[in-house]
Design a protein around this motif. Structure first.
Motif, PDB file in Angstrom:
ATOM      1  N   TYR A  15       0.837  -1.200   0.000  1.00 46.54           N
ATOM      2  CA  TYR A  15       0.000   0.000   0.000  1.00 46.54           C
ATOM      3  C   TYR A  15       0.865   1.240   0.000  1.00 46.54           C
ATOM      4  O   TYR A  15       2.052   1.192   0.343  1.00 46.54           O
ATOM      5  N   ARG A  16       0.236   2.343  -0.382  1.00 48.13           N
ATOM      6  CA  ARG A  16       0.864   3.660  -0.287  1.00 48.13           C
ATOM      7  C   ARG A  16      -0.002   4.477   0.663  1.00 48.13           C
ATOM      8  O   ARG A  16      -1.213   4.566   0.486  1.00 48.13           O
ATOM      9  N   LEU A  17       0.633   5.066   1.637  1.00 40.05           N
ATOM     10  CA  LEU A  17      -0.081   5.839   2.651  1.00 40.05           C
ATOM     11  C   LEU A  17       0.331   7.295   2.544  1.00 40.05           C
ATOM     12  O   LEU A  17       1.519   7.620   2.582  1.00 40.05           O
ATOM     13  N   THR A  18      -0.673   8.162   2.373  1.00 40.35           N
ATOM     14  CA  THR A  18      -0.429   9.600   2.413  1.00 40.35           C
ATOM     15  C   THR A  18      -1.137  10.130   3.649  1.00 40.35           C
ATOM     16  O   THR A  18      -1.633   9.356   4.459  1.00 40.35           O
ATOM     17  N   GLU A  19      -1.240  11.420   3.763  1.00 42.88           N
ATOM     18  CA  GLU A  19      -1.744  12.024   4.998  1.00 42.88           C
ATOM     19  C   GLU A  19      -3.034  11.392   5.515  1.00 42.88           C
ATOM     20  O   GLU A  19      -3.101  10.983   6.649  1.00 42.88           O
ATOM     21  N   ARG A  20      -4.054  11.282   4.708  1.00 43.84           N
ATOM     22  CA  ARG A  20      -5.324  10.691   5.169  1.00 43.84           C
ATOM     23  C   ARG A  20      -5.887   9.695   4.170  1.00 43.84           C
ATOM     24  O   ARG A  20      -7.068   9.414   4.156  1.00 43.84           O
ATOM     25  N   LYS A  21      -5.016   9.184   3.303  1.00 41.21           N
ATOM     26  CA  LYS A  21      -5.473   8.287   2.245  1.00 41.21           C
ATOM     27  C   LYS A  21      -4.537   7.085   2.147  1.00 41.21           C
ATOM     28  O   LYS A  21      -3.326   7.209   2.313  1.00 41.21           O
ATOM     29  N   ILE A  22      -5.127   5.928   1.876  1.00 43.08           N
ATOM     30  CA  ILE A  22      -4.341   4.717   1.661  1.00 43.08           C
ATOM     31  C   ILE A  22      -4.774   4.095   0.338  1.00 43.08           C
ATOM     32  O   ILE A  22      -5.958   4.064   0.020  1.00 43.08           O
ATOM     33  N   ASN A  23      -3.784   3.675  -0.434  1.00 39.00           N
ATOM     34  CA  ASN A  23      -4.059   3.006  -1.702  1.00 39.00           C
ATOM     35  C   ASN A  23      -3.418   1.620  -1.638  1.00 39.00           C
ATOM     36  O   ASN A  23      -2.189   1.497  -1.583  1.00 39.00           O
TER      37      ASN A  23
END
Length: 64
Positions: free
Chosen positions: A10-18
């Motif tokens: 997964y890729r995790l950004t501030e408030r989003k996960i893909n």
């Protein structure tokens, strides 16, 4: 990537996960491992109140 381990990438950004990749080694397939990984990952993401996206087609089956 270690070919002996099942993974949910997964890729995790501030408030989003893909969730972008799921892999289970051939010897471990057919035992529900990928499903367990995905359900655990989605559960954790929901607990963290993240916006969930999936570019992995397998993970997409669990959304909706």
């Amino acid at each position: 990537m270690n070919q002996e381990q099942a993974i949910l990438e997964y890729r995790l950004t501030e408030r989003k996960i893909n969730f972008h990749h799921t892999f289970v080694p051939p010897a471990m397939r057919g035992k529900g491992i990928a499903e367990n990984l995905v359900r655990s990952g989605l559960s954790w993401a929901k607990q963290q109140q993240l916006t969930i996206e999936a570019s992995c087609s397998y993970v997409q089956k669990f959304l909706g």
